[in-house]
Design an enzyme around this catalytic site. Structure first.
Site, PDB file in Angstrom:
ATOM      1  N   CYS A 228       0.816  -1.215   0.000  1.00  0.00           N
ATOM      2  CA  CYS A 228       0.000   0.000   0.000  1.00  0.00           C
ATOM      3  C   CYS A 228       0.853   1.269   0.000  1.00  0.00           C
ATOM      4  CB  CYS A 228      -0.859   0.016   1.247  1.00  0.00           C
ATOM      5  SG  CYS A 228      -1.765  -1.491   1.519  1.00  0.00           S
TER       6      CYS A 228
ATOM      7  N   ARG B 169       4.763   0.209  -6.341  1.00  0.00           N
ATOM      8  CA  ARG B 169       4.795  -0.624  -5.140  1.00  0.00           C
ATOM      9  C   ARG B 169       3.846  -1.817  -5.245  1.00  0.00           C
ATOM     10  NH1 ARG B 169       6.508   2.586  -0.444  1.00  0.00           N
ATOM     11  NH2 ARG B 169       5.220   1.278   0.859  1.00  0.00           N
TER      12      ARG B 169
ATOM     13  N   TRP C  59      -3.062  -2.735  -1.400  1.00  0.00           N
ATOM     14  CA  TRP C  59      -2.653  -4.096  -1.755  1.00  0.00           C
ATOM     15  C   TRP C  59      -3.313  -4.974  -0.715  1.00  0.00           C
ATOM     16  CZ3 TRP C  59       0.445  -8.215   0.061  1.00  0.00           C
ATOM     17  CH2 TRP C  59       0.977  -9.051  -0.921  1.00  0.00           C
TER      18      TRP C  59
ATOM     19  N   ASN D  95      -1.410   2.173   6.081  1.00  0.00           N
ATOM     20  CA  ASN D  95      -0.530   1.065   5.683  1.00  0.00           C
ATOM     21  C   ASN D  95      -0.197   0.292   6.952  1.00  0.00           C
ATOM     22  OD1 ASN D  95      -0.503   2.162   3.160  1.00  0.00           O
ATOM     23  ND2 ASN D  95       1.662   2.730   3.175  1.00  0.00           N
ATOM     24  N   GLY D  96      -0.178  -1.040   6.837  1.00  0.00           N
ATOM     25  CA  GLY D  96       0.148  -1.853   8.010  1.00  0.00           C
ATOM     26  C   GLY D  96      -1.024  -2.744   8.376  1.00  0.00           C
TER      27      GLY D  96
ATOM     28  N   GLU E  95      19.069 -16.404  -8.597  1.00  0.00           N
ATOM     29  CA  GLU E  95      18.532 -15.086  -8.958  1.00  0.00           C
ATOM     30  C   GLU E  95      17.962 -15.121 -10.382  1.00  0.00           C
ATOM     31  OE1 GLU E  95      17.662 -12.615  -7.369  1.00  0.00           O
ATOM     32  OE2 GLU E  95      17.658 -10.902  -8.719  1.00  0.00           O
TER      33      GLU E  95
ATOM     34  N   LYS F 229      14.093 -14.160 -11.402  1.00  0.00           N
ATOM     35  CA  LYS F 229      13.752 -13.134 -12.404  1.00  0.00           C
ATOM     36  C   LYS F 229      12.794 -13.723 -13.436  1.00  0.00           C
ATOM     37  CE  LYS F 229      15.575  -9.492 -10.923  1.00  0.00           C
ATOM     38  NZ  LYS F 229      15.121  -9.971  -9.622  1.00  0.00           N
TER      39      LYS F 229
ATOM     40  N   GLU G  57       9.247 -14.110 -11.773  1.00  0.00           N
ATOM     41  CA  GLU G  57       8.470 -12.944 -11.345  1.00  0.00           C
ATOM     42  C   GLU G  57       8.137 -11.987 -12.479  1.00  0.00           C
ATOM     43  OE1 GLU G  57      10.534 -10.503  -8.500  1.00  0.00           O
ATOM     44  OE2 GLU G  57      12.397 -10.608  -9.594  1.00  0.00           O
TER      45      GLU G  57
ATOM     46  N   HIS H  61      20.324 -36.310  -8.841  1.00  0.00           N
ATOM     47  CA  HIS H  61      19.633 -36.821  -7.656  1.00  0.00           C
ATOM     48  C   HIS H  61      18.124 -36.582  -7.723  1.00  0.00           C
ATOM     49  CE1 HIS H  61      23.481 -37.739  -5.896  1.00  0.00           C
ATOM     50  NE2 HIS H  61      23.889 -36.571  -6.337  1.00  0.00           N
TER      51      HIS H  61
ATOM     52  N   LYS I 149       6.521  -3.882  -4.209  1.00  0.00           N
ATOM     53  CA  LYS I 149       7.933  -3.491  -4.118  1.00  0.00           C
ATOM     54  C   LYS I 149       8.471  -3.629  -2.705  1.00  0.00           C
ATOM     55  CE  LYS I 149      11.811  -1.864  -5.646  1.00  0.00           C
ATOM     56  NZ  LYS I 149      12.658  -2.898  -6.297  1.00  0.00           N
TER      57      LYS I 149
HETATM   58  C1  F6R Z   1      12.886  -9.679  -6.566  1.00  0.00           C
HETATM   59  C2  F6R Z   1      12.692  -8.716  -5.485  1.00  0.00           C
HETATM   60  C3  F6R Z   1      12.317  -9.245  -4.144  1.00  0.00           C
HETATM   61  C4  F6R Z   1      13.053  -8.453  -3.047  1.00  0.00           C
HETATM   62  C5  F6R Z   1      12.540  -8.890  -1.663  1.00  0.00           C
HETATM   63  C6  F6R Z   1      13.268  -8.164  -0.551  1.00  0.00           C
HETATM   64  O1  F6R Z   1      13.229  -9.038  -7.763  1.00  0.00           O
HETATM   65  O2  F6R Z   1      12.801  -7.536  -5.668  1.00  0.00           O
HETATM   66  O3  F6R Z   1      12.566 -10.612  -4.035  1.00  0.00           O
HETATM   67  O4  F6R Z   1      14.421  -8.676  -3.182  1.00  0.00           O
HETATM   68  O5  F6R Z   1      11.170  -8.636  -1.561  1.00  0.00           O
HETATM   69  O6  F6R Z   1      13.035  -6.795  -0.592  1.00  0.00           O
HETATM   70  P1  F6R Z   1      13.987  -5.776   0.162  1.00  0.00           P
HETATM   71  O7  F6R Z   1      15.325  -5.871  -0.511  1.00  0.00           O
HETATM   72  O8  F6R Z   1      13.351  -4.440  -0.005  1.00  0.00           O
HETATM   73  O9  F6R Z   1      14.065  -6.234   1.581  1.00  0.00           O
END
Ligand code: F6R
Length: 608
Positions: free
Chosen positions: A2, A27, A75, A101-102, A481, A485, A488, A504, A603
């Site tokens: 949010c 976000r 959200w 928010n929260g 990683e 990518k 997501e 395995h 985000k």
């Molecule tokens: C993936 C991504 C998420 C963040 C995770 C942690 O591309 O962005 O997996 O890495 O949500 O977020 P932060 O770094 O803000 O703690």
């Protein structure tokens, strides 16, 4: 997650609120709304889905008069995404409007009490109780009423509240959720995120947990958790508008991928002086470093993946046992740490609820906490004993790229710094690493200059249903990683495996046409990787190999090769990850995915 905006001034509030909300779209959200107060009446407009709908409903805000208002992108946590559940929430008699928010943990008993008292609720949210409770307690004094409300609430919140009897002020409060005030001339803003206000003011005040502020067009009063008035000067953010705009790129993700050389350069810049790494922000003595008997790294998602790379580096350079744990697991496992453990928390936003809780848990158990964070003054930074900031600038795309790269950069700096202090490397090795890290931005630039090679591969494989990413040692950490990518951004089912694990179990998934992306940047493991490639090829896989530039023939065992410049071993993840980011970006583009705002993601994950 949010987002909150608020405005009080002499301009029309609604168009400014919509502009602020646009900046918070990154976000992640499912509905949005604004409330404005005009001539002692609060008017609310909300919509489900994209902000464009809200903007159309209000003719870009022009149909809503008033110079004060609050807005929100939601959200969903409590209750489905819908117009009713969207914020702002009104009290029954429309005296109060609230954005939040929260999570209010005790909203059920509060709601039950208010229902018994005859209040009528319309939504399924926890937030509505705040507006209703304010109206229930209201005695004509806005400030005193909100104090009473806050003393009843349990949980976390960033709040902005309007009261129709006070058409010139917004009250805001914060506990475990970010909230800033943008200080303007004859106008002031509030937001959960600096990006929403930076086009109008760069003077920012951050609220701390437990604080409350009363904001008018020409006056800001801040109160501590005991409601004593306190003074706090704004700080100036040095972002230009371009750091939070696409500036010619189609997507923030591509812009941020291309910004990586600069972000890495900025992160290194002030930390190398006269050929030495200077980490003033941590200042460990040799004795304190010697006493560290274990390093324990926490993070979520990509930040956790940085930790996976870091484990290999710390263990090989320092020969110090290093664990890496997903924050949400760490916080509930009664971790084996003590005062001689160095806990490193990695987070772009500095607000991720699980990582923040892991930091608090580590401190409770007596460990020293060092955080690697991008957002200055964020909650994780504030909770930690020391902070090493990544200077990536604002990262808007939900999928992280430049923050990941700058986090890796800090890991290299920290590992080399500690290795030198503990005499684990020679003076000439130290010099070598320093020259390699200074060269890193140029090397990343070189990888980016070949982005069309990767784009062509994306064109070939964008219809793939599954992708496997494999590697050994540090390459396995990068493979994790790559797979994230692909999931997501491009919505392709993808898995990362340590290449030696294939036999395995996972190799049964390989069939004719399966796409396998292999990473092989370590000379000592290259032949092993070639054997793994042969194994999957024998079962029909199509293989893309990412490896160092090498003049000699690589046996043409793979179907497609992506070459990256040869840098020192520990820094190869910074180059190997770039083609993986570009690959997912172009696949997502070809599949017409919502690249900067992937479905179901946010985000900054400020709830558990
Ligand atoms: C993936 C991504 C998420 C963040 C995770 C942690 O591309 O962005 O997996 O890495 O949500 O977020 P932060 O770094 O803000 O703690």
């Amino acid at each position: 997650m949010c987002g909150i905006v608020g405005y009080v001034g002499y301009d029309k509030a609604a168009p400014l609120l919509l502009k602020g909300l646009e900046k918070l779209e990154y976000r992640g959200y499912d509905s949005a709304g604004i409330a404005v107060c005009n001539e002692n009446a609060i008017q609310v407009t909300k919509s489900k889905g994209r902000l464009k709908i809200l903007s159309d409903l209000t003719k870009e805000g022009q149909t809503l008069p008033g110079n004060i208002g609050i807005g929100h992108t939601r959200w969903a946590t409590h209750g489905v995404p819908s117009v009713i559940n969207a914020h702002p929430h009104l009290s029954e008699l429309k005296k109060f409007a609230v954005v939040h928010n929260g999570i209010i943990e005790n909203y059920i008993p509060i709601k039950e009490k208010l229902l018994k008292a005859g209040k009528k609720f319309v939504s399924d949210t926890d937030t509505e109780v705040i507006a209703q409770l304010a109206e229930f307690y209201y005695d004509g004094n806005f400030f005193e009423t909100i104090k009473k409300v806050l003393s009843t609430l349990e949980g976390s919140y960033a709040l902005a509240i309007l009261c129709d009897d006070y058409p010139d002020e917004i009250i805001v409060a914060k506990k475990n959720n970010p909230l800033i005030i943008g200080v303007g001339v004859n106008e002031n803003f509030v937001s959960s995120d600096i990006t929403a206000v930076v086009s109008r003011t760069k003077n920012i005040i951050r609220l701390n947990d437990g604080e409350l502020a009363v904001i008018k067009a020409n006056d800001i009063k801040i109160y501590d958790s005991n409601y004593n008035e306190i003074k706090r000067d704004p700080f100036v953010v040095d972002w230009d508008i371009c750091t939070s705009e696409k500036c010619g790129y189609d997507h923030f993700m591509l812009k941020e991928i291309m910004e990586q050389p600069l972000a890495v350069k900025n992160t290194i810049g002030p930390r190398i002086q006269n050929g030495k790494i200077v980490l003033d922000d941590i200042n460990f003595t040799k004795e304190e470093l010697n006493n560290i008997n274990k390093i324990s790294i926490v993070g979520c998602g990509s930040a956790y993946h940085v930790g996976c790379v870091a484990k290999y580096i710390f263990e090989s350079l320092l020969r110090n046992p290093t664990e890496v744990e997903i924050s949400s697991e760490f916080r509930y496992k009664n971790p084996l740490i003590d005062k001689n453990t160095l806990v490193i928390a990695i987070s772009q936003s500095g607000e991720t609820a699980d990582t923040l809780a892991a930091v608090k848990e580590a401190k409770k158990l007596g460990a020293k906490v060092l955080s690697i964070v991008n957002v200055v003054g964020s909650s994780i930074a504030a909770e930690s004993d020391s902070v090493l900031y990544t200077w990536a600038g604002p990262e808007i795309s939900v999928a992280t790229t430049k923050a990941y790269s700058t986090q890796l950069t800090i890991i290299y700096l920290l590992a080399i710094y500690m290795a030198e202090k503990l005499s684990k490397i020679t003076a000439s090795e130290y010099e070598f690493y320093i020259s390699e890290i200074q060269n890193l931005p140029v090397q990343i630039e070189k990888v980016l200059s070949h982005k069309d090679v990767v784009k062509d591969l994306a064109q070939k494989f964008y219809n793939a249903k599954n992708v496997f990413f494999i590697g050994r040692n540090i390459d396995y950490a990068v493979a994790l990683e790559g797979a994230l990518k692909a999931k997501e951004i491009s919505y392709i089912h993808s898995e990362a495996y340590a290449a030696g694990e294939l036999k395995h179990g996972p190799i049964s998934l390989i069939e004719d046409g399966s796409l396998v992306v292999t990473l092989a940047t370590k000379e000592d493991l290259f032949e092993k990787m070639i054997s793994n490639i042969r194994e999957v090829k024998a079962r029909g896989a199509v293989v893309i190999l990412i490896t160092n530039e090498r003049p000699e023939d690589i046996n043409e065992v793979s179907d497609f090769n992506i070459f990256i410049p040869k840098v020192c071993e520990i820094m190869r993840p910074s180059l190997a990850v770039v083609p993986l980011q570009i690959f997912s970006y172009y696949i997502a583009l070809l599949k017409d995915c919502d690249i900067d705002k992937p479905r179901n993601l946010a985000k900054s994950v400020t709830v558990e």
